[in-house]
Design an enzyme around this catalytic site. Structure first.
Site, mmCIF file in Angstrom:
data_model
loop_
_atom_site.group_PDB
_atom_site.id
_atom_site.type_symbol
_atom_site.label_atom_id
_atom_site.label_comp_id
_atom_site.label_asym_id
_atom_site.label_seq_id
_atom_site.Cartn_x
_atom_site.Cartn_y
_atom_site.Cartn_z
ATOM 1 N N ASP A 235 -6.914 -6.458 26.988
ATOM 2 C CA ASP A 235 -7.858 -6.441 28.106
ATOM 3 C C ASP A 235 -7.330 -5.613 29.288
ATOM 4 O O ASP A 235 -8.119 -5.008 30.002
ATOM 5 C CB ASP A 235 -8.129 -7.887 28.556
ATOM 6 C CG ASP A 235 -9.291 -7.982 29.526
ATOM 7 O OD1 ASP A 235 -10.351 -7.390 29.230
ATOM 8 O OD2 ASP A 235 -9.143 -8.641 30.581
ATOM 9 N N HIS A 240 -5.933 -0.307 31.624
ATOM 10 C CA HIS A 240 -5.643 -0.098 33.049
ATOM 11 C C HIS A 240 -4.167 0.200 33.323
ATOM 12 O O HIS A 240 -3.834 1.145 34.017
ATOM 13 C CB HIS A 240 -6.038 -1.332 33.869
ATOM 14 C CG HIS A 240 -7.463 -1.749 33.678
ATOM 15 N ND1 HIS A 240 -8.493 -0.849 33.614
ATOM 16 C CD2 HIS A 240 -8.037 -2.967 33.561
ATOM 17 C CE1 HIS A 240 -9.634 -1.501 33.452
ATOM 18 N NE2 HIS A 240 -9.383 -2.788 33.409
#
Ligand code: NAP
Length: 484
Positions: A235, A240
């Site tokens: 996730d 990111h």
């Protein structure tokens, strides 16, 4: 300082999943803010599309409610919202069937930029891409925007890339990682490549180590089912944190152009060594008096999915060999804070003697909250008593440095959507980058499964499991405190 807004040409934007959570919380408010800023022409069409049976008036109401709730309040009272709503249309469309596609085509104009935002689950990306072509909505100049998660592992990411590639060329595909749209992330590139000061020091000779932290206070309740299938590695780290690592570690591109930047990022991912499993800590938050446990939130008393990861990795190239990168991210931590910390080495020799003390230069790039950049430098402690050294911050908080203009800094979605319309892919992930990132993370996840590893519990509101602190302590280093 006056911020310049360069209006884009009129466009048609279809938001598939226009009634969903992401569209209401992020996409529609972002479009409205750009409209208020004068960047979006009145003669623009923003068309929501989903299965829900609704007319244009119904979707205008959905849009107005979303903007009032999530838009920050500006422009709602002076008639601008009503003007903006004139741009809004809706069509009932089923991604998996033929319903609504001809009518949707009828809402699109020739001769304007057409963008299609896939704000739906990834299982629908292939259906949407195919129907856009089959029903003649998209042409070779249209753009498609796809949301994360882009695949669940290397195999599924490859399959997704292959499916999209059947209908669209790479320069039509905009894979969003909203971290890349953040003001500070772009400032990171401006600081590195716009100043002569940093680049000569930006290497293993002068940098002791780099820390990247993305800490969240929220737990996974409300999205437990989704989260439990992915975990912090998939996730957050695979996308990111790796994107941030790439921007910190990459070589200067020859030009600030999409493929020049993305080529350099890809080289960083490919230079990452496989991670030794002793250098990874997985955690899962437990319960305390006020907070239910992760397992309660995902309704699985035996879940072994991680809500926290800390790891140490190495970029094996001439610039970075010998400088470790420490990454950590987690839910239910003590503060919401995202930052990159570049810790420089000690000065090679102290002329002031051992009593003066030594202090390291530390460059901190804060993504949230209070976006800004701080450099800690060593000075003399004021007053009599000889030469004693202290370190003080040279602080550039954007809010202070830019004054009222800082309030007009567009949020990530505003910038990224405008980049789609302008046709600028610099801040979007290329297919090969995404695949390379999965190729690095897959063996880590597979190793956990093979060894039957169970995440270490950590107290909600803490900084994560004790072992994450040890990951640094073992190397004689420590994490910067997680603080807002
Ligand atoms: P959501 O709230 O479940 O919304 C899904 C949307 O898709 C709804 O508008 C739904 O409307 C529509 N839809 C579902 N099946 C459809 C079909 N067969 N044909 C046409 N439309 C269909 O999901 P979300 O949270 O907005 O997330 C959307 C995407 O963004 C996902 O890929 C998610 O992973 C990603 N994402 C979300 C967030 C976030 O903060 N929410 C953040 C990052 C990424 P109908 O039921 O009316 O069809």
């Amino acid at each position: 300082m006056v911020s310049r807004v360069i209006p884009v040409d009129r466009f048609d934007l279809v938001i598939f999943g226009g009634t969903g959570d992401l569209a209401r919380r992020k996409i529609l408010p972002a479009l409205f803010r750009r409209y208020c800023a004068g960047q979006i022409p009145q003669d623009t069409r923003i068309i929501g599309a989903a299965r829900s049976d609704m007319d244009c008036a119904g979707f205008r109401q959905v849009t107005a409610d979303a903007i009032r709730e999530f838009g920050g309040g500006r422009g709602c009272e002076d008639g601008t919202l009503e003007e903006f709503l004139d741009c809004i249309q809706y069509e009932t469309v089923d991604a998996k069937g033929d319903m609504g596609w001809d009518a949707l085509r009828g809402r699109l104009r020739d001769g304007v930029t057409k963008a299609f935002y896939f704000s739906v689950g990834p299982s629908l990306f292939g259906d949407l891409a195919q129907r856009l072509r089959d029903f003649g909505l998209a042409d070779d100049h249209s753009r498609v925007v796809v949301e994360k998660p882009f695949g669940h592992d290397l195999e599924t990411a490859r399959a997704l890339n292959a499916t999209l590639a059947q209908h669209f060329s790479e320069d039509q595909i905009y894979r969003i990682d909203h971290y890349l749209g953040k003001e500070t992330v772009q400032n990171l590139m401006a600081v590195r490549f716009g100043n002569v000061l940093f680049e000569p020091l930006w290497n293993a000779q002068y940098v002791d180590h780099i820390q990247i932290t993305v800490a969240e206070t929220v737990d996974v309740s409300g999205r437990g089912m989704y989260y439990d299938r992915s975990g912090a590695m998939r996730d957050m780290v695979q996308n990111h944190l790796m994107q941030l690592l790439c921007l910190i570690a990459m070589e200067p591109p020859a030009r600030f152009e999409p493929d020049a930047v993305r080529d350099e990022k890809l080289k960083v991912i490919r230079a990452l060594d496989p991670v030794d499993y002793h250098h990874i800590v997985r955690g899962q938050y437990s319960a305390n008096d006020t907070q239910a446990s992760y397992r309660t939130h995902v309704e699985d008393p035996r879940s072994t999915t991680e809500s926290f990861v800390a790891l140490k990795c190495n970029v094996s190239n001439w610039r970075w060999a010998g400088t470790p990168f420490y990454l950590r991210t987690g839910k239910c931590l003590k503060e919401r804070s995202s930052e990159i910390v570049v810790v420089f080495k000690d000065a090679p020799h102290s002329i002031f003697g051992p009593d003066a003390g030594t202090h390291r230069n530390v460059l901190t790039i804060r993504l949230q909250p209070n976006e800004g950049i701080t450099m800690r430098v060593t000075i003399k402690e004021p007053g009599p008593g000889g030469m004693r050294l202290v370190d003080v911050p040279l602080d550039m908080s954007f809010a202070e440095a830019l004054g009222p203009d800082a309030e007009d800094v567009p949020d990530a979605y505003e910038r990224l959507i405008m980049d789609v319309i302008r046709g600028n892919q610099t801040l979007f992930m290329r297919g090969d980058e995404v695949e390379a990132a999965w190729a690095w993370t897959d063996p880590i996840i597979e190793g956990w499964r093979r060894r039957g590893e169970v995440p270490k519990p950590y107290e909600p509101g803490s900084t994560g499991p004790e072992d994450a602190l040890m990951l640094m302590h073992r190397d004689g280093r420590k994490w910067r405190d997680i603080r807002a």
